[in-house]
Motif scaffolding. Structure first.
Motif, short mmCIF file in Angstrom:
data_model
loop_
_atom_site.label_atom_id
_atom_site.label_comp_id
_atom_site.label_asym_id
_atom_site.label_seq_id
_atom_site.Cartn_x
_atom_site.Cartn_y
_atom_site.Cartn_z
N TYR A 1 12.30 -3.67 -11.74
CA TYR A 1 10.93 -3.63 -11.21
C TYR A 1 10.90 -3.10 -9.78
O TYR A 1 10.03 -2.31 -9.41
CB TYR A 1 10.29 -5.02 -11.27
CG TYR A 1 8.87 -5.03 -10.79
CD1 TYR A 1 7.84 -4.60 -11.62
CD2 TYR A 1 8.54 -5.44 -9.50
CE1 TYR A 1 6.52 -4.58 -11.18
CE2 TYR A 1 7.24 -5.41 -9.04
CZ TYR A 1 6.23 -4.98 -9.88
OH TYR A 1 4.92 -4.96 -9.45
N ASP B 1 2.46 -6.93 -11.32
CA ASP B 1 1.43 -5.94 -10.97
C ASP B 1 0.06 -6.58 -10.75
O ASP B 1 -0.71 -6.11 -9.91
CB ASP B 1 1.32 -4.86 -12.05
CG ASP B 1 2.47 -3.87 -12.03
OD1 ASP B 1 3.22 -3.82 -11.03
OD2 ASP B 1 2.63 -3.14 -13.04
N LEU B 2 -0.25 -7.63 -11.49
CA LEU B 2 -1.54 -8.32 -11.34
C LEU B 2 -1.64 -9.11 -10.04
O LEU B 2 -2.74 -9.40 -9.58
CB LEU B 2 -1.76 -9.29 -12.51
CG LEU B 2 -2.23 -8.71 -13.82
CD1 LEU B 2 -2.21 -9.78 -14.91
CD2 LEU B 2 -3.63 -8.12 -13.67
N GLU C 1 8.68 -6.68 -19.92
CA GLU C 1 7.38 -6.02 -19.86
C GLU C 1 6.28 -6.99 -19.42
O GLU C 1 5.40 -6.63 -18.63
CB GLU C 1 7.05 -5.40 -21.22
CG GLU C 1 5.88 -4.45 -21.17
CD GLU C 1 5.70 -3.68 -22.48
OE1 GLU C 1 4.54 -3.36 -22.78
OE2 GLU C 1 6.70 -3.42 -23.18
N SER C 2 6.34 -8.22 -19.90
CA SER C 2 5.37 -9.24 -19.50
C SER C 2 5.48 -9.54 -18.01
O SER C 2 4.48 -9.64 -17.30
CB SER C 2 5.58 -10.53 -20.30
OG SER C 2 5.42 -10.30 -21.67
N THR D 1 -0.12 -8.64 -24.28
CA THR D 1 -1.31 -9.03 -23.55
C THR D 1 -1.05 -10.35 -22.83
O THR D 1 -0.22 -11.16 -23.25
CB THR D 1 -2.53 -9.20 -24.49
OG1 THR D 1 -2.23 -10.18 -25.48
CG2 THR D 1 -2.90 -7.90 -25.16
N LYS E 1 3.94 -6.83 -15.90
CA LYS E 1 2.47 -6.91 -15.89
C LYS E 1 2.00 -7.99 -14.93
O LYS E 1 1.02 -7.81 -14.20
CB LYS E 1 1.94 -7.19 -17.30
CG LYS E 1 1.97 -6.00 -18.21
CD LYS E 1 1.33 -6.32 -19.56
CE LYS E 1 1.30 -5.08 -20.41
NZ LYS E 1 0.07 -4.94 -21.15
#
Length: 171
Positions: A142, A114-115, A107-108, A5, A111
């Motif tokens: 990516y 993508d944000l 993975e972070s 998260t 994210k």
């Protein structure tokens, strides 16, 4: 399935990130320790530049990264790239040793990219081979090999060499 998260931080969170930044600098000392200015301080505590601007300036964003319900690191974004058309720059990115080399950083980063769609820069110091390898693999995966990498001299805060990855995130 692991759970990662991102939590957008406020000024109240600044002390946590500034304290974690000591470990960030310690990690970087593995590769950069031979360079002048990276010696262990006399009190035995590494210091990081003041990161408060990421909590008070409108063109910056601070994220806490959590993995498996535990604090795993931070990501500090700004809009100060190597060229004026850059939308986002990864100012600082740190994953605690416990979570390194297990895919949590990649993975972070995915994210975060993508944000925040647009043109990205991620810069690494030439001596920091660990960061360079991480970002090269992460950005390659990516973007599916659709990025540029160049050695550039960055002017602020004073002229210094950096390896600059540039790519576009579609969000």
């Amino acid at each position: 399935m692991r759970m990662i998260t991102l939590q957008k931080l406020t000024l109240q969170d600044y002390p946590l990130i500034q304290n974690m930044a000591r470990f960030y600098v310690y990690d970087m000392s593995r590769d950069c320790g031979s360079q002048e200015g990276w010696e262990l301080p006399a009190d035995g505590l590494y210091e990081c530049i003041d990161l408060k601007s990421y909590f008070i300036k409108d063109d910056r964003i601070a994220y806490l990264i959590s993995a498996e319900n535990e604090t795993a690191g931070f990501a500090l974004l700004n809009k100060v790239g190597a060229a004026p058309y850059v939308d986002w720059n990864m100012g600082e990115f740190f994953i605690l040793a416990k979570f390194q080399r297990r895919g949590f950083g990649k993975e972070s980063a995915f994210k975060i990219f993508d944000l925040h769609p647009g043109v990205w820069n991620v810069m690494t110091m030439p001596l920091n081979q660990s960061a360079h390898c991480f970002w090269n693999e992460t950005i390659n995966d990516y973007t599916h090999e659709n990025f540029q990498l160049a050695a550039k001299t960055i002017l602020e805060p004073s002229p210094h060499p950096m390896n600059v990855f540039e790519f576009r995130s579609a969000g």
